[in-house]
Write a protein that holds these residues in place. Structure first.
Motif, mmCIF file in Angstrom:
data_model
loop_
_atom_site.group_PDB
_atom_site.id
_atom_site.type_symbol
_atom_site.label_atom_id
_atom_site.label_comp_id
_atom_site.label_asym_id
_atom_site.label_seq_id
_atom_site.Cartn_x
_atom_site.Cartn_y
_atom_site.Cartn_z
ATOM 1 N N CYS A 235 -9.293 -0.214 -7.822
ATOM 2 C CA CYS A 235 -8.432 0.687 -7.044
ATOM 3 C C CYS A 235 -8.540 2.090 -7.615
ATOM 4 O O CYS A 235 -8.654 2.279 -8.820
ATOM 5 N N CYS A 237 -6.217 4.525 -6.937
ATOM 6 C CA CYS A 237 -4.954 5.254 -6.769
ATOM 7 C C CYS A 237 -4.575 5.959 -8.070
ATOM 8 O O CYS A 237 -5.052 5.611 -9.151
ATOM 9 N N CYS A 267 1.326 0.956 -4.507
ATOM 10 C CA CYS A 267 0.006 1.096 -3.895
ATOM 11 C C CYS A 267 -0.285 -0.156 -3.069
ATOM 12 O O CYS A 267 -0.141 -1.270 -3.553
ATOM 13 N N PHE A 269 -3.062 -1.278 -2.161
ATOM 14 C CA PHE A 269 -4.295 -1.951 -2.574
ATOM 15 C C PHE A 269 -4.148 -2.718 -3.886
ATOM 16 O O PHE A 269 -4.784 -3.750 -4.071
ATOM 17 N N CYS A 270 -3.336 -2.181 -4.839
ATOM 18 C CA CYS A 270 -3.268 -2.843 -6.152
ATOM 19 C C CYS A 270 -1.850 -3.133 -6.606
ATOM 20 O O CYS A 270 -1.639 -3.673 -7.690
HETATM 21 ZN ZN ZN Z 1 -3.883 1.206 -6.335
#
Ligand code: ZN
Length: 291
Positions: A235, A237, A267, A269-270
């Protein structure tokens, strides 16, 4: 660590990519606590994105696959860089569907009918977007159909995610073979015959390396492996990017968050959490005022 092997037939008729994506898909499962069906659907999408991403040329290029279907899993997104490092999410990670009559996970029911969006961000102002209909929801067929219709590239795509009894990922991987312009008809025949004879990819990956899988798909054809690349679930971020996203919401939204005493964003995504206190948010409002 997952890895990608890339090869080309010696006569230039086709290029091939094979990935062992077990660690990528297992990491996604840990982050998103996905159900088995969601692990398979997201895992196949991540695997495909990683292979397609690895075909891009530049370090800033990004490839995003977005399955926007009406199935129980909702939208599925995966984004890869040019090294095959990938991240993604599924809208409904808890999707729970009965097994199909053949005992397999119902990935098609998870994805549903709708569109597949393929976005290539090549550092120019507007990303290139290709759209095609989701043909089966099994992901691999949808990728092949996208390439055939939107990019006129005959493509063989196989994807597999095998879930263990404890719901962890036992094997995961993919194969992508694309014909290049003026491909030799004889090579095409051999590729089709090989693919038709092979067992499911998840079965092959239980006992074979990506190099060995590649050799099976390209049996009877002279080819060269030109590289092997490590890749992982990654990720990108950061607190700074999250702050920029907050600022883009505008002053009014931020004032509301300040009134609430601050904000915590995670986040997608993660799942990393970013906390912004009321005074952090006031600084962001100042930033907007300066613009
Ligand atoms: Zn992330």
């Amino acid at each position: 660590m997952s890895y990608i092997v890339r090869a080309m037939t010696r006569d230039g008729s086709a290029r091939a990519v094979v990935i062992d994506a077990k660690s990528i898909v297992e990491r996604a499962r840990e982050i998103h606590s996905t159900s088995p069906t969601a692990t398979a659907a997201l895992g196949r999408t991540l695997t495909a994105a990683s292979m397609i991403g690895s075909l891009m040329g530049n370090s800033d290029d990004l490839l995003t696959l977005r399955f926007k279907g009406d199935g129980n899993g909702g939208t599925i997104v995966a984004t890869s860089d040019y090294l095959g490092n990938v991240r993604g999410f599924i809208q409904n990670p808890n999707v729970d569907l009965p097994l199909k009559s053949n005992g397999k996970l119902d990935v098609a029911g998870c994805v549903g009918a709708g569109q597949l969006y393929v976005l290539r961000d090549l550092g120019e102002s507007e990303p290139y977007v290709g759209i095609s209909d989701i043909v089966s929801g099994e992901i691999a067929e949808d990728i092949a159909a996208y390439y055939a219709k939107s990019e006129q590239i005959p493509t063989l795509c196989a994807l597999g995610v095998l879930i263990g009894v404890d719901y962890s990922v036992e094997t995961a991987g993919g194969v992508l073979i694309q014909l290049l312009p003026n491909a030799d008809e004889g090579i095409i025949d051999i590729l089709e015959q090989n693919a038709a004879k092979l067992p499911p990819l998840t079965t092959m990956l239980k006992s074979m390396t990506p190099e060995e899988v590649l050799a099976e798909f390209l049996k009877g054809i002279e080819y060269d492996v030109f590289d092997k690349m490590d890749c992982e679930y990654l990720c990108t971020c950061s607190r700074e990017r999250t702050a920029n996203a907050l600022m883009s919401l505008g002053k009014k939204e931020l004032e509301e968050m300040i009134a609430d005493g601050g904000a915590e964003l995670s986040c997608q995504f993660c799942d990393k959490k970013y906390k912004f206190s009321a005074s952090d948010l006031r600084e962001l409002v100042k930033g907007i005022n300066k613009k």
